[in-house]
Design a protein around this motif. Structure first.
Motif, PDB file in Angstrom:
ATOM      1  N   PRO A 192     -15.442 -10.878   6.089  1.00 49.72           N
ATOM      2  CA  PRO A 192     -15.127 -11.457   4.782  1.00 49.72           C
ATOM      3  C   PRO A 192     -14.182 -12.654   4.923  1.00 49.72           C
ATOM      4  O   PRO A 192     -13.308 -12.671   5.795  1.00 49.72           O
ATOM      5  N   ILE A 193     -14.357 -13.642   4.061  1.00 56.79           N
ATOM      6  CA  ILE A 193     -13.549 -14.861   4.133  1.00 56.79           C
ATOM      7  C   ILE A 193     -12.065 -14.550   3.995  1.00 56.79           C
ATOM      8  O   ILE A 193     -11.231 -15.193   4.636  1.00 56.79           O
ATOM      9  N   LYS A 194     -11.717 -13.557   3.194  1.00 58.13           N
ATOM     10  CA  LYS A 194     -10.302 -13.188   3.048  1.00 58.13           C
ATOM     11  C   LYS A 194      -9.730 -12.716   4.384  1.00 58.13           C
ATOM     12  O   LYS A 194      -8.601 -13.044   4.732  1.00 58.13           O
ATOM     13  N   GLU A 195     -10.506 -11.954   5.121  1.00 61.14           N
ATOM     14  CA  GLU A 195     -10.049 -11.485   6.429  1.00 61.14           C
ATOM     15  C   GLU A 195      -9.944 -12.654   7.409  1.00 61.14           C
ATOM     16  O   GLU A 195      -9.011 -12.731   8.204  1.00 61.14           O
ATOM     17  N   TYR A 196     -10.902 -13.565   7.345  1.00 60.72           N
ATOM     18  CA  TYR A 196     -10.851 -14.760   8.191  1.00 60.72           C
ATOM     19  C   TYR A 196      -9.592 -15.563   7.891  1.00 60.72           C
ATOM     20  O   TYR A 196      -8.888 -15.996   8.802  1.00 60.72           O
ATOM     21  N   ASP A 197      -9.302 -15.749   6.608  1.00 60.78           N
ATOM     22  CA  ASP A 197      -8.108 -16.506   6.225  1.00 60.78           C
ATOM     23  C   ASP A 197      -6.837 -15.826   6.728  1.00 60.78           C
ATOM     24  O   ASP A 197      -5.912 -16.487   7.199  1.00 60.78           O
ATOM     25  N   LYS A 198      -6.794 -14.496   6.650  1.00 60.03           N
ATOM     26  CA  LYS A 198      -5.629 -13.761   7.153  1.00 60.03           C
ATOM     27  C   LYS A 198      -5.478 -13.950   8.659  1.00 60.03           C
ATOM     28  O   LYS A 198      -4.375 -14.159   9.163  1.00 60.03           O
ATOM     29  N   MET A 199      -6.583 -13.876   9.369  1.00 60.28           N
ATOM     30  CA  MET A 199      -6.543 -14.049  10.822  1.00 60.28           C
ATOM     31  C   MET A 199      -6.104 -15.462  11.187  1.00 60.28           C
ATOM     32  O   MET A 199      -5.297 -15.661  12.100  1.00 60.28           O
ATOM     33  N   LYS A 200      -6.624 -16.437  10.461  1.00 54.46           N
ATOM     34  CA  LYS A 200      -6.271 -17.831  10.716  1.00 54.46           C
ATOM     35  C   LYS A 200      -4.781 -18.065  10.457  1.00 54.46           C
ATOM     36  O   LYS A 200      -4.101 -18.722  11.244  1.00 54.46           O
ATOM     37  N   GLU A 201      -4.279 -17.509   9.376  1.00 48.17           N
ATOM     38  CA  GLU A 201      -2.862 -17.645   9.032  1.00 48.17           C
ATOM     39  C   GLU A 201      -1.978 -16.992  10.097  1.00 48.17           C
ATOM     40  O   GLU A 201      -0.964 -17.561  10.520  1.00 48.17           O
TER      41      GLU A 201
END
Length: 66
Positions: A23-32
């Motif tokens: 999920p994009i939310k998980e991707y964003d968390k990982m990127k952050e």
């Protein structure tokens, strides 16, 4: 920061995993989280660098530009 998600893989014709879907939310968390770790690493490297007073740095810069 713990990130929990179910891994979904994209596979090729031979069943070899070639990509991960999340999920994009998980991707964003990982990127952050990665960006934060990179900042910490940069800080750790920089704190061991020798420093000079700001006034001296300004003088050196003016001398180089003269």
């Amino acid at each position: 920061m713990e990130i929990m998600y179910k891994e979904n893989y994209l596979v090729d014709d031979h069943g070899k995993r070639i990509a991960v879907m999340l999920p994009i939310k998980e991707y964003d968390k990982m990127k952050e989280a990665l960006e934060e770790l990179e900042d910490i690493k940069a800080y750790d490297l920089a704190k061991n660098e020798p420093t000079i007073p700001l006034r001296d740095a300004i003088k050196l810069r003016k001398q180089k530009n003269a």
